[in-house]
Design a protein around this motif. Sequence first.
Motif, PDB file in Angstrom:
ATOM      1  N   HIS A  34       0.837  -1.197   0.000  1.00  0.00           N
ATOM      2  CA  HIS A  34       0.000   0.000   0.000  1.00  0.00           C
ATOM      3  C   HIS A  34       0.876   1.252   0.000  1.00  0.00           C
ATOM      4  CE1 HIS A  34       0.849   0.833   4.224  1.00  0.00           C
ATOM      5  NE2 HIS A  34       0.624  -0.453   4.476  1.00  0.00           N
ATOM      6  N   SER A  94      -7.477  -7.637 -10.334  1.00  0.00           N
ATOM      7  CA  SER A  94      -6.881  -6.986  -9.168  1.00  0.00           C
ATOM      8  C   SER A  94      -7.394  -7.680  -7.911  1.00  0.00           C
ATOM      9  CB  SER A  94      -7.257  -5.508  -9.150  1.00  0.00           C
ATOM     10  OG  SER A  94      -6.651  -4.858  -8.073  1.00  0.00           O
ATOM     11  N   SER A  96      -6.915  -7.814  -3.510  1.00  0.00           N
ATOM     12  CA  SER A  96      -6.442  -7.053  -2.359  1.00  0.00           C
ATOM     13  C   SER A  96      -6.886  -7.744  -1.081  1.00  0.00           C
ATOM     14  CB  SER A  96      -7.046  -5.646  -2.405  1.00  0.00           C
ATOM     15  OG  SER A  96      -6.770  -4.928  -1.233  1.00  0.00           O
ATOM     16  N   THR A 102      -5.335  -1.057   1.507  1.00  0.00           N
ATOM     17  CA  THR A 102      -4.891  -1.919   0.415  1.00  0.00           C
ATOM     18  C   THR A 102      -5.869  -1.854  -0.758  1.00  0.00           C
ATOM     19  OG1 THR A 102      -5.895  -3.856   1.466  1.00  0.00           O
ATOM     20  CG2 THR A 102      -3.558  -3.455   1.897  1.00  0.00           C
ATOM     21  N   MET A 103      -7.147  -1.741  -0.460  1.00  0.00           N
ATOM     22  CA  MET A 103      -8.127  -1.586  -1.545  1.00  0.00           C
ATOM     23  C   MET A 103      -7.950  -0.218  -2.218  1.00  0.00           C
ATOM     24  SD  MET A 103     -11.542  -3.484  -0.107  1.00  0.00           S
ATOM     25  CE  MET A 103     -11.582  -2.667   1.486  1.00  0.00           C
ATOM     26  N   ALA A 106      -4.977  -0.460  -4.530  1.00  0.00           N
ATOM     27  CA  ALA A 106      -5.295  -1.164  -5.773  1.00  0.00           C
ATOM     28  C   ALA A 106      -6.039  -0.251  -6.736  1.00  0.00           C
ATOM     29  CB  ALA A 106      -6.119  -2.415  -5.467  1.00  0.00           C
ATOM     30  N   VAL A 124     -12.067  -4.635  -7.738  1.00  0.00           N
ATOM     31  CA  VAL A 124     -10.975  -5.099  -6.884  1.00  0.00           C
ATOM     32  C   VAL A 124     -11.523  -6.249  -6.049  1.00  0.00           C
ATOM     33  CG1 VAL A 124      -9.365  -4.510  -5.046  1.00  0.00           C
ATOM     34  CG2 VAL A 124      -9.900  -2.823  -6.817  1.00  0.00           C
ATOM     35  N   THR A 126     -11.449  -8.966  -3.155  1.00  0.00           N
ATOM     36  CA  THR A 126     -10.855  -8.967  -1.819  1.00  0.00           C
ATOM     37  C   THR A 126     -10.855 -10.367  -1.220  1.00  0.00           C
ATOM     38  OG1 THR A 126     -12.941  -8.438  -0.757  1.00  0.00           O
ATOM     39  CG2 THR A 126     -11.529  -6.588  -1.352  1.00  0.00           C
TER      40      THR A 126
END
Length: 140
Positions: A34, A94, A96, A102-103, A106, A124, A126
Motif C-alpha cells: 500500500h 486486481s 487485495s 490496500t483496496m 489497488a 478489486v 478482496t
Amino acid sequence: MALSPVRLIAVAMLAAAAAAVSLEVVQVQVMHRHGARAAIVAYNETLVCGKAEYCGQLNENGRNMLIHVGAWLRNKYSGALSLPDSFSQYVSYSRSTDLDRTMQSAVGLLHGLYPDNASFFPVVNTVNFETDELLHGLYP
C-alpha cells in the motif's frame, strides 16, 4: 584460469544464440504494498489521524504514489500488451486484502494504469486477511 579456444567459441555461440531469441511479453504480474498512509494510533478515540484521513487510510501522498506506479506500468508495458485506455476486468485482475488502505492502493494503481477516468469503475477482488493463501501459504 583462461578458457580454451574451444570453450571460448562455445560460449560465444551460446551468447549469440541467446541474443537471437525473440522474447514476447504476454503477461505482467504486479505485487505491491500500500502507499503512504495516516498513522495508526491505538489511543486515538476519534479515529482521525491526519488532516482528512481516518487512521490507517491512504493519505494524499499514498494515493499519488500508486497513481504514478500505475502510470509507470502503463508506459512500460502498454505497447507490448496493447492495454486499453479504460479499465476492463477481462484484461486486468486486481486482488487485495480486505483493508481500506490496500483496496485504496489497488484502485490508485488501476487509476494510473487506465487513464480514461470517464469510464473508470474498477473491480478489486478482496480476500479476508486471516484466510489469504498468498500471504499465509496453503498449509498452516
